[in-house]
Write an enzyme that holds these catalytic residues in place. Structure first.
Site, mmCIF file in Angstrom:
data_model
loop_
_atom_site.group_PDB
_atom_site.id
_atom_site.type_symbol
_atom_site.label_atom_id
_atom_site.label_comp_id
_atom_site.label_asym_id
_atom_site.label_seq_id
_atom_site.Cartn_x
_atom_site.Cartn_y
_atom_site.Cartn_z
ATOM 1 N N ASN A 23 1.371 -1.437 0.171
ATOM 2 C CA ASN A 23 -0.114 0.011 0.030
ATOM 3 C C ASN A 23 1.183 1.434 -0.487
ATOM 4 O O ASN A 23 1.568 1.246 0.686
ATOM 5 C CB ASN A 23 -1.088 -0.096 1.325
ATOM 6 N N GLU B 49 2.252 -14.521 4.181
ATOM 7 C CA GLU B 49 1.438 -15.726 5.079
ATOM 8 C C GLU B 49 0.607 -15.221 5.904
ATOM 9 O O GLU B 49 -0.522 -16.377 5.980
ATOM 10 C CB GLU B 49 2.938 -15.940 5.975
HETATM 11 N N1 THU Z 1 6.723 -9.767 2.830
HETATM 12 C C1 THU Z 1 6.037 -11.414 2.822
HETATM 13 O O1 THU Z 1 4.633 -10.794 1.825
HETATM 14 N N2 THU Z 1 6.066 -12.033 4.199
HETATM 15 C C2 THU Z 1 7.516 -11.955 5.041
HETATM 16 O O2 THU Z 1 7.351 -12.802 5.114
HETATM 17 C C3 THU Z 1 8.533 -11.247 4.044
HETATM 18 C C4 THU Z 1 8.366 -9.367 3.522
HETATM 19 C C5 THU Z 1 7.193 -9.098 1.929
HETATM 20 C C6 THU Z 1 6.414 -8.029 2.456
HETATM 21 C C7 THU Z 1 6.347 -6.645 0.949
HETATM 22 O O3 THU Z 1 5.593 -6.665 0.252
HETATM 23 C C8 THU Z 1 7.858 -7.066 0.527
HETATM 24 O O4 THU Z 1 7.509 -8.712 1.171
HETATM 25 C C9 THU Z 1 8.629 -6.706 1.172
HETATM 26 O O5 THU Z 1 9.560 -6.794 2.352
#
Ligand code: THU
Length: 133
Positions: free
Chosen positions: A48, A58
């Site tokens: 966002n 997750e």
């Molecule tokens: N992100 C995840 O989807 N899972 C994680 O465990 C770590 C980070 C995403 C959040 C954000 O959209 C991007 O990765 C960079 O941090």
């Protein structure tokens, strides 16, 4: 976990990563959460313009399952293409540990390169709420 299940979950997580909304980080994460009853809940990160409003892949998968009344999980796959294994962040570890004391997590950086870690190893000495009631 057998090889077919591992392959199936990685493939489902990879497919989910294609729906990632990540224009700010460009880090496309997909997840596939296998329930004890054999259902798969997919998730992807959704970012966002107000950065803290975004959510990890997750938690999207876990909350999707919980919203359907399902709390019994067999395995989780996390997929993000890149040089490093996409280990789950601390907040997501805590969320997973709320529901599972023992959950294998497949962490894949491509379709053939992955490691499997249990949530109990990723988050030892987990915080649990101690109600006085
Ligand atoms: N992100 C995840 O989807 N899972 C994680 O465990 C770590 C980070 C995403 C959040 C954000 O959209 C991007 O990765 C960079 O941090």
């Amino acid at each position: 976990m057998d090889d077919i299940t591992i392959k199936k979950l990685i493939s489902a997580a990879k497919n989910a990563s294609k729906n990632s909304y990540s224009p700010y980080s460009n880090f496309k994460v997909g997840t596939a959460l296998l329930t004890k009853s054999g259902k798969i809940f997919q998730g992807t990160n959704v970012e966002n313009a107000s950065f803290p409003a975004g959510i990890c892949a997750e938690r999207v998968a876990v909350f999707g399952a919980i919203s359907k009344g399902i709390k019994d999980f067999e395995a989780l796959a996390i997929y993000a293409e890149g040089k490093k294994f996409p280990f789950p962040c601390g907040i997501c570890r805590q969320v997973i540990a709320e529901f599972c004391s023992n959950l294998p997590i497949i962490i894949a950086k491509n379709e053939t390169d992955f490691v499997i870690k249990n949530i109990s190893d990723l988050l030892p000495s987990v915080f649990k709420f101690n109600s006085k009631k």
